[in-house]
Scaffold this motif. Structure first.
Motif, short mmCIF file in Angstrom:
data_model
loop_
_atom_site.label_atom_id
_atom_site.label_comp_id
_atom_site.label_asym_id
_atom_site.label_seq_id
_atom_site.Cartn_x
_atom_site.Cartn_y
_atom_site.Cartn_z
N LEU A 35 0.83 -1.21 0.00
CA LEU A 35 0.00 0.00 0.00
C LEU A 35 0.86 1.26 0.00
N THR A 36 1.97 1.21 0.70
CA THR A 36 2.87 2.36 0.74
C THR A 36 3.47 2.65 -0.62
N VAL A 37 3.74 1.61 -1.38
CA VAL A 37 4.36 1.78 -2.71
C VAL A 37 3.31 2.04 -3.78
N SER A 38 2.10 1.50 -3.62
CA SER A 38 1.10 1.58 -4.69
C SER A 38 0.59 3.00 -4.94
N VAL A 39 0.39 3.79 -3.91
CA VAL A 39 -0.13 5.15 -4.11
C VAL A 39 0.87 6.03 -4.87
N PRO A 40 2.13 6.09 -4.48
CA PRO A 40 3.07 6.89 -5.28
C PRO A 40 3.25 6.33 -6.70
N LEU A 41 3.20 5.03 -6.85
CA LEU A 41 3.32 4.44 -8.18
C LEU A 41 2.13 4.82 -9.06
N ARG A 42 0.95 4.80 -8.49
CA ARG A 42 -0.25 5.22 -9.23
C ARG A 42 -0.14 6.70 -9.63
N ASN A 43 0.31 7.53 -8.72
CA ASN A 43 0.49 8.95 -9.02
C ASN A 43 1.53 9.14 -10.13
N TYR A 44 2.60 8.38 -10.07
CA TYR A 44 3.65 8.47 -11.09
C TYR A 44 3.10 8.11 -12.46
N VAL A 45 2.35 7.02 -12.55
CA VAL A 45 1.80 6.58 -13.83
C VAL A 45 0.80 7.62 -14.35
N ALA A 46 -0.04 8.15 -13.48
CA ALA A 46 -1.02 9.16 -13.89
C ALA A 46 -0.32 10.42 -14.40
N GLN A 47 0.74 10.83 -13.73
CA GLN A 47 1.47 12.02 -14.16
C GLN A 47 2.19 11.79 -15.48
N ARG A 48 2.70 10.58 -15.71
CA ARG A 48 3.34 10.27 -16.99
C ARG A 48 2.33 10.33 -18.13
N GLN A 49 1.12 9.82 -17.90
CA GLN A 49 0.07 9.88 -18.91
C GLN A 49 -0.33 11.32 -19.19
N GLU A 50 -0.44 12.11 -18.13
CA GLU A 50 -0.80 13.52 -18.30
C GLU A 50 0.30 14.27 -19.05
N LEU A 51 1.55 13.96 -18.75
CA LEU A 51 2.67 14.58 -19.43
C LEU A 51 2.67 14.23 -20.92
N ALA A 52 2.36 12.98 -21.24
CA ALA A 52 2.29 12.57 -22.65
C ALA A 52 1.17 13.31 -23.37
N ALA A 53 0.03 13.48 -22.72
CA ALA A 53 -1.09 14.20 -23.33
C ALA A 53 -0.75 15.67 -23.53
N VAL A 54 -0.11 16.28 -22.56
CA VAL A 54 0.27 17.69 -22.67
C VAL A 54 1.34 17.87 -23.75
N SER A 55 2.26 16.94 -23.86
CA SER A 55 3.29 17.03 -24.90
C SER A 55 2.66 16.93 -26.28
N GLU A 56 1.69 16.04 -26.44
CA GLU A 56 1.00 15.91 -27.72
C GLU A 56 0.23 17.19 -28.05
N GLN A 57 -0.43 17.76 -27.05
CA GLN A 57 -1.16 19.01 -27.25
C GLN A 57 -0.19 20.14 -27.60
N GLN A 58 0.97 20.16 -26.98
CA GLN A 58 1.97 21.20 -27.26
C GLN A 58 2.46 21.07 -28.70
N GLN A 59 2.67 19.86 -29.18
CA GLN A 59 3.10 19.68 -30.56
C GLN A 59 2.03 20.14 -31.54
N ALA A 60 0.76 19.86 -31.24
CA ALA A 60 -0.33 20.30 -32.10
C ALA A 60 -0.40 21.83 -32.12
N LEU A 61 -0.24 22.45 -30.96
CA LEU A 61 -0.28 23.91 -30.90
C LEU A 61 0.92 24.53 -31.63
#
Length: 134
Positions: A35-61
């Motif tokens: 449980l101690t490892v799963s929450v930060p790991l989930r946050n890390y994966v969510a932030q990586r997905q958000e970063l990929a989406a923002v990078s794609e949006q930045q390229q489109a812009l």
């Protein structure tokens, strides 16, 4: 009696706990670590997905900015502005005489065909004003 104590000490193991209790404590510790490892790991994966989406949006812009920059450079040319005014708005230069060639309407389905003939709305309006038809 000392022999029975040594047998009890050997079977109870570390800290006087039975093997079932040790297994339960180990399971609790493993679950707590998971449980101690799963929450930060989930946050890390969510932030990586958000970063990929923002990078794609930045390229489109960035592509859109490049396109608009090219359009701005093209429209900064006075000859292009004159050409656009002539083609889009029907403007003429001072001293020029504009001629509008009107062809007879083709025999067809009727007024619905005139709406989709590609003529700009202001030319249709001007034709209706000149001809007096609605």
């Amino acid at each position: 009696m000392s022999r029975s104590r040594s047998v009890v000490a050997a079977t109870t193991g570390l800290l006087g706990l039975s093997s079932a209790k040790r297994a339960a404590i180990l399971a609790v510790v493993v679950c707590a670590l998971a449980l101690t490892v799963s929450v930060p790991l989930r946050n890390y994966v969510a932030q990586r997905q958000e970063l990929a989406a923002v990078s794609e949006q930045q390229q489109a812009l960035a592509a859109q900015v490049d396109e608009l920059t090219r359009e701005r450079a093209r429209l900064s040319d006075p000859a292009e502005i004159i050409a656009q005014a002539r083609s889009r708005l029907g403007y003429v230069m001072p001293g020029e005489v504009p001629y509008v060639v009107q062809l007879p309407p083709a025999a067809g389905p009727g007024p619905a065909a005139d709406a989709d003939n590609g003529v700009p709305w202001y030319r249709d309006l001007w034709r209706e004003v000149v001809e007096g038809t609605a």
